[in-house]
Design a protein around this motif. Structure first.
Motif, PDB file in Angstrom:
ATOM      1  N   LEU A  45      50.906  24.620  -4.412  1.00  0.00           N
ATOM      2  CA  LEU A  45      51.515  23.433  -5.011  1.00  0.00           C
ATOM      3  C   LEU A  45      50.838  23.226  -6.358  1.00  0.00           C
ATOM      4  N   ASP A  46      51.505  23.676  -7.411  1.00  0.00           N
ATOM      5  CA  ASP A  46      50.883  23.671  -8.737  1.00  0.00           C
ATOM      6  C   ASP A  46      50.346  22.288  -9.121  1.00  0.00           C
ATOM      7  N   ALA A  47      51.064  21.231  -8.716  1.00  0.00           N
ATOM      8  CA  ALA A  47      50.656  19.880  -9.103  1.00  0.00           C
ATOM      9  C   ALA A  47      49.304  19.496  -8.492  1.00  0.00           C
ATOM     10  N   SER A  48      49.009  20.054  -7.313  1.00  0.00           N
ATOM     11  CA  SER A  48      47.753  19.694  -6.649  1.00  0.00           C
ATOM     12  C   SER A  48      46.627  20.666  -6.960  1.00  0.00           C
ATOM     13  N   CYS A  49      46.971  21.885  -7.385  1.00  0.00           N
ATOM     14  CA  CYS A  49      45.950  22.913  -7.605  1.00  0.00           C
ATOM     15  C   CYS A  49      45.272  22.690  -8.957  1.00  0.00           C
ATOM     16  N   ASP A  50      43.914  22.654  -8.925  1.00  0.00           N
ATOM     17  CA  ASP A  50      43.221  22.521 -10.213  1.00  0.00           C
ATOM     18  C   ASP A  50      42.487  23.815 -10.573  1.00  0.00           C
ATOM     19  N   GLY A  51      42.814  24.895  -9.874  1.00  0.00           N
ATOM     20  CA  GLY A  51      42.247  26.187 -10.240  1.00  0.00           C
ATOM     21  C   GLY A  51      40.788  26.347  -9.879  1.00  0.00           C
ATOM     22  N   CYS A  52      40.293  25.622  -8.865  1.00  0.00           N
ATOM     23  CA  CYS A  52      38.883  25.757  -8.486  1.00  0.00           C
ATOM     24  C   CYS A  52      38.607  27.142  -7.908  1.00  0.00           C
ATOM     25  N   ALA A  53      39.647  27.777  -7.368  1.00  0.00           N
ATOM     26  CA  ALA A  53      39.593  29.170  -6.918  1.00  0.00           C
ATOM     27  C   ALA A  53      38.757  29.391  -5.663  1.00  0.00           C
ATOM     28  N   TYR A  54      38.450  28.328  -4.896  1.00  0.00           N
ATOM     29  CA  TYR A  54      37.770  28.546  -3.608  1.00  0.00           C
ATOM     30  C   TYR A  54      38.599  29.452  -2.702  1.00  0.00           C
ATOM     31  N   CYS A  55      39.921  29.321  -2.790  1.00  0.00           N
ATOM     32  CA  CYS A  55      40.803  30.087  -1.911  1.00  0.00           C
ATOM     33  C   CYS A  55      40.831  31.568  -2.281  1.00  0.00           C
ATOM     34  N   GLU A  81      53.232  36.858  -2.068  1.00  0.00           N
ATOM     35  CA  GLU A  81      53.815  36.660  -0.735  1.00  0.00           C
ATOM     36  C   GLU A  81      53.914  37.946   0.072  1.00  0.00           C
ATOM     37  N   THR A  82      53.983  39.062  -0.613  1.00  0.00           N
ATOM     38  CA  THR A  82      54.081  40.322   0.120  1.00  0.00           C
ATOM     39  C   THR A  82      52.743  40.691   0.747  1.00  0.00           C
ATOM     40  N   MET A  83      51.668  40.339   0.068  1.00  0.00           N
ATOM     41  CA  MET A  83      50.348  40.673   0.607  1.00  0.00           C
ATOM     42  C   MET A  83      49.860  39.633   1.607  1.00  0.00           C
ATOM     43  N   CYS A  84      50.361  38.414   1.489  1.00  0.00           N
ATOM     44  CA  CYS A  84      49.895  37.323   2.363  1.00  0.00           C
ATOM     45  C   CYS A  84      50.400  37.534   3.789  1.00  0.00           C
ATOM     46  N   LYS A  85      49.524  37.325   4.771  1.00  0.00           N
ATOM     47  CA  LYS A  85      49.948  37.432   6.167  1.00  0.00           C
ATOM     48  C   LYS A  85      49.973  36.076   6.856  1.00  0.00           C
ATOM     49  N   GLY A  86      49.634  35.030   6.125  1.00  0.00           N
ATOM     50  CA  GLY A  86      49.779  33.686   6.684  1.00  0.00           C
ATOM     51  C   GLY A  86      48.639  33.212   7.564  1.00  0.00           C
ATOM     52  N   CYS A  87      47.430  33.739   7.361  1.00  0.00           N
ATOM     53  CA  CYS A  87      46.308  33.316   8.217  1.00  0.00           C
ATOM     54  C   CYS A  87      45.893  31.886   7.923  1.00  0.00           C
ATOM     55  N   GLY A  88      46.066  31.451   6.658  1.00  0.00           N
ATOM     56  CA  GLY A  88      45.764  30.062   6.333  1.00  0.00           C
ATOM     57  C   GLY A  88      44.326  29.766   5.993  1.00  0.00           C
ATOM     58  N   CYS A  89      43.512  30.804   5.793  1.00  0.00           N
ATOM     59  CA  CYS A  89      42.134  30.557   5.377  1.00  0.00           C
ATOM     60  C   CYS A  89      42.119  29.770   4.060  1.00  0.00           C
ATOM     61  N   CYS A  90      43.125  30.008   3.228  1.00  0.00           N
ATOM     62  CA  CYS A  90      43.203  29.300   1.945  1.00  0.00           C
ATOM     63  C   CYS A  90      43.409  27.804   2.148  1.00  0.00           C
ATOM     64  N   GLN A  91      44.346  27.457   3.040  1.00  0.00           N
ATOM     65  CA  GLN A  91      44.668  26.033   3.186  1.00  0.00           C
ATOM     66  C   GLN A  91      43.512  25.273   3.832  1.00  0.00           C
ATOM     67  N   ALA A  92      42.706  25.974   4.641  1.00  0.00           N
ATOM     68  CA  ALA A  92      41.569  25.302   5.278  1.00  0.00           C
ATOM     69  C   ALA A  92      40.394  25.184   4.315  1.00  0.00           C
ATOM     70  N   THR A  93      40.437  25.924   3.209  1.00  0.00           N
ATOM     71  CA  THR A  93      39.341  25.896   2.241  1.00  0.00           C
ATOM     72  C   THR A  93      39.629  24.923   1.098  1.00  0.00           C
ATOM     73  N   CYS A  94      40.913  24.750   0.784  1.00  0.00           N
ATOM     74  CA  CYS A  94      41.292  23.956  -0.391  1.00  0.00           C
ATOM     75  C   CYS A  94      40.895  22.493  -0.232  1.00  0.00           C
ATOM     76  N   PRO A  95      40.155  21.945  -1.205  1.00  0.00           N
ATOM     77  CA  PRO A  95      39.776  20.532  -1.100  1.00  0.00           C
ATOM     78  C   PRO A  95      40.897  19.579  -1.502  1.00  0.00           C
ATOM     79  N   LYS A  96      42.001  20.110  -2.029  1.00  0.00           N
ATOM     80  CA  LYS A  96      42.999  19.211  -2.631  1.00  0.00           C
ATOM     81  C   LYS A  96      44.415  19.397  -2.090  1.00  0.00           C
ATOM     82  N   LYS A  97      44.555  20.012  -0.973  1.00  0.00           N
ATOM     83  CA  LYS A  97      45.890  20.301  -0.424  1.00  0.00           C
ATOM     84  C   LYS A  97      46.756  20.999  -1.475  1.00  0.00           C
ATOM     85  N   GLY A  98      46.151  21.956  -2.185  1.00  0.00           N
ATOM     86  CA  GLY A  98      46.861  22.622  -3.268  1.00  0.00           C
ATOM     87  C   GLY A  98      47.531  23.912  -2.821  1.00  0.00           C
TER      88      GLY A  98
END
Lengths: 138, 569
Positions: free
Chosen positions: B492-502, B530-547
């Motif tokens: 979600l570009d509006a929420s992502c501030d590019g902290c890059a934790y994910c 999207e082709t490389m992503c398998k949907g594990c969601g490690c990114c969404q659990a790491t993001c501090p901003k729901k980005g």
């Protein structure tokens, strides 16, 4: 109030191992306490710590997080990440005045129906001993 | 569907008596009617039946439903069926959610109908809460590599590879030993008189002559990457490594014969396994000049049906009878005793059990608590067994003791399971997706199994299962492209501030950080592949901003389910 109250427990189970293990407990008709409500997630690694804290502040007496055994994660290493987040979750629980024993991280494989049932039994008893969560309003 | 108010239909399944025998289904139906955005509820005897699928389609149209919840069994087996029903009526298949009130209520709280009913209502409320937030998702297409990797070159692997080749697809057999054949190499004759070695030779020749089957012997697997339709596997052979691309995988790694530690096996060369006896019988080394009145005692269930290996190895009863009949055919004067717990010569093999008894083979039952004991004396082996019919212990002096050693899972199964991300059961055999509904599939799409890698079985059963696995594989290989799961990450570009934790946490390196100039300032944002992503969601659990989120399992959707479970709005 403590002892034999009916705890509300949320279980976040990963699709590939622990949710399947819970299904297997069903197929094998292994009986366990009715207090757990399972939420299916794709991986224990997708559970944001805020979700767990929010569950507690919304009134959960206990939260159980289940993933594949270490090394068996369907997504390579999601459960290792869940393990690290569990440390963070325990630290946050202290800040919220919630006993860390109300949160549990367990590994359950797709073949471990009996183990899932046993964990639910033990955890439910543990929560009953701890009593009602201070955040529970009903 | 975006922008429309949710109109949810809830279908509560009786599953015959599986659910309705415990859960009060009508009260769950009445409860579901009170839930927000639910506009239609009904109960069905079997929600998964063809009739009900047609009915669901009709009701979706009549009531303009744009979300469907089925309260029945597990989404692991039935979600694809219901999603397809939605699709057939023009509704996006991801506007569907299940409440697993069978596996999580009626089957596990059988003696608490009221608690099971209340819990079912909770699970329906949770499913509805998630359904309200579902959005239509699109599946992306992946081109199918029309070739198969068959791991294991035994009977099952060879049969599967040939079947796939005969369908017109390439098959790569990877065998760790230096020749094909696996366990079949040790089987010389069958009860019905067939000669497996001749059949093995024919199979090998067919494989060598088939230009579509490629054999790698003495080969080990290093890594397996990719997903259904597009796997890449690194092999190493004699120190050289190769990479092959393939669309599906068949696991046919076989199993091993238990090496007994009991009954003096390995300490006295008069104690053999059935397999070793068979070798002696076919190479005429059975009668070694000890005179004509030999006594052979066979002990069944060695390394099967015990605490460590609770399963039945299926083949040993027939194998013992096969070898006993062979002994009787070559030296009728030899005394043969079979010490057994239960004789399981299932199917048509029962007649050979009768034949063995007619020919004078003595069957003596033993109980698990009183396992036979083998002791050495100066001349022979003394076998002690408690006969429950006589109610006393008897002693049989034996010239040869033959152990029916069980079939044990391959010790390397666990390592391969980790490479493929598929499960093994408690004993260490590979575990199929569902015993009845998907018996040769793994839960992981595009990976199949057959033969002894799955469980102990006979030659005929291995062949049938290998053909089944090949047929299932062909359903994928026949397609030019295949649809991938849509549950992948989205930024979600509006929420992502590019902290890059994910970026660091992603196991598939599917996320990259972008920097660009916008209105005179440096902006940072991440982008997912999207082709490389398998949907594990490690990114969404790491993001501090729901980005960044996983479609279909967003934090909001999971939170809605949790809140519903806890009864808070």
């Amino acid at each position: 109030m403590s002892g034999n109250f009916d705890p509300l427990i949320v279980a976040l189970c990963c699709n590939w191992c622990s949710y399947t293990g819970a299904d297997l407990a069903g197929v094998a008709r292994i009986q366990y306490p009715h207090n757990v409500r399972i939420v299916r997630v794709m991986c224990s690694g997708m559970v944001h710590p805020n979700l767990v804290i929010d569950a507690f502040t919304s009134g959960a007496d206990g939260v159980l997080m289940c993933g594949c055994h270490l090394g068996d994660c369907h997504y390579q290493e999601g459960n290792y990440k869940a393990e690290k987040r569990a440390e963070a979750i325990r630290l946050m629980l202290a800040d919220f005045g919630i006993e860390e024993e109300r949160f549990r991280l367990e590994w359950v494989s797709a073949a471990e129906g009996p183990r899932f049932a046993q964990i639910v039994r033990e955890f439910t008893e543990q929560i009953q001993t701890l009593g009602v969560s201070p955040y529970r309003t009903h | 569907m975006k922008g429309e108010e949710p109109r949810i239909g809830v279908f509560v399944c009786h599953c015959g008596t599986n659910i309705a025998g415990v859960v009060n289904v009508p009260s769950v139906v009445e409860y579901a009617k009170t839930l927000p955005d639910v506009v239609y509820v009904e109960n069905n005897l079997y929600t998964c039946s063809n009739d009900t699928q047609e009915r669901i389609k009709q009701i979706i149209n009549e009531h303009h439903l744009n979300r469907v919840v089925v309260a029945s069994c597990t989404p692991r087996t039935h979600e694809p069926l219901f999603r397809n029903t939605l699709r057939e009526v023009g509704l996006n298949p991801y506007l569907f959610e299940m409440a697993n009130i069978r596996d999580q209520c009626s089957w596990v709280h059988m003696h608490e109908p009221e608690a099971a009913t209340e819990k079912s209502k909770d699970l329906v409320r949770m499913a509805v809460a998630k359904a309200r937030l579902l959005e239509p998702l699109l599946r992306r297409l992946v081109k199918v590599n029309k070739s198969a990797l068959v791991i294991g070159g035994g009977l099952a692997g060879m049969t599967a590879a040939l079947a796939i080749a005969n369908e017109g697809f390439d098959a790569y057999i990877v065998e760790k030993e230096n020749e094909l054949g696996g366990n079949l190499r040790n089987i010389h004759y069958l009860l019905n008189g067939e000669k497996p070695q001749a059949e093995l030779q024919r199979l090998r020749e067919k494989i060598l002559q088939n230009s579509r089957v490629h054999v790698f012997t003495g080969a080990t697997i290093g890594t397996i990457d990719g997903t259904i339709g597009d796997f890449r596997t690194k092999l190493s052979m004699n120190g050289q490594s190769t990479e092959i691309g393939h669309g599906i995988v068949i696991v046919a790694t076989g199993a091993t014969e238990y090496k007994p530690t009991e009954h003096l096996y390995g300490q006295d060369d008069r104690v053999l396994t059935q397999r070793q006896l068979e070798e002696r019988l076919v190479s005429n080394r059975f009668n070694n000049g000890n005179g004509s009145d030999q006594t052979v005692v066979m002990i069944q269930c060695v390394g099967s049906r015990d605490d460590n290996h609770p399963y039945c190895s299926r083949v040993c009863c027939a194998e013992a009878i096969k070898n006993a009949l062979r002994i009787k055919a070559t030296s009728p004067q030899t005394h043969v005793y079979v010490l057994y717990r239960d004789i399981r010569t299932y199917g048509l093999k029962e007649s050979y059990y009768t034949k063995a008894r007619q020919q004078g083979v003595t069957f003596i039952r033993y109980q698990e608590a009183h396992r036979p004991e083998v002791k050495r004396n100066s001349r022979a082996l003394d076998v002690f067994v408690f006969d429950p019919t006589l109610g006393m212990e008897i002693m049989i002096p034996a010239d040869l003791v033959v152990l029916s050693a069980g079939i044990h899972p391959h010790p390397e199964n666990r390592a391969l399971a980790q490479l493929l991300k598929v499960p093994v059961n408690a004993e260490g055999f590979f575990l199929e997706a569902h015993m009845k509904l998907r018996p040769v599939d793994f839960m992981t799409d595009g990976v199949f199994l057959c033969g002894l890698a799955h469980s102990p079985k006979t030659i005929e059963e291995s062949i049938l299962q290998a053909q089944a696995a090949a047929a299932r594989a062909a359903t994928i290989l026949a397609k030019d492209s295949i649809e991938m799961e849509a549950n992948v990450s989205e930024v979600l570009d509006a929420s992502c501030d590019g902290c890059a934790y994910c970026v660091d946490t992603c196991p598939y390196k599917a996320i990259t950080l972008l920097e660009y100039m916008w209105a005179g300032q440096v902006k940072k944002v991440v982008e997912t592949n999207e082709t490389m992503c398998k949907g594990c969601g490690c990114c969404q659990a790491t993001c501090p901003k729901k980005g960044v989120l996983i479609r279909g399992f967003t934090l909001d959707q999971i939170q809605a389910q949790i809140h519903a479970a806890l009864g808070v709005a």
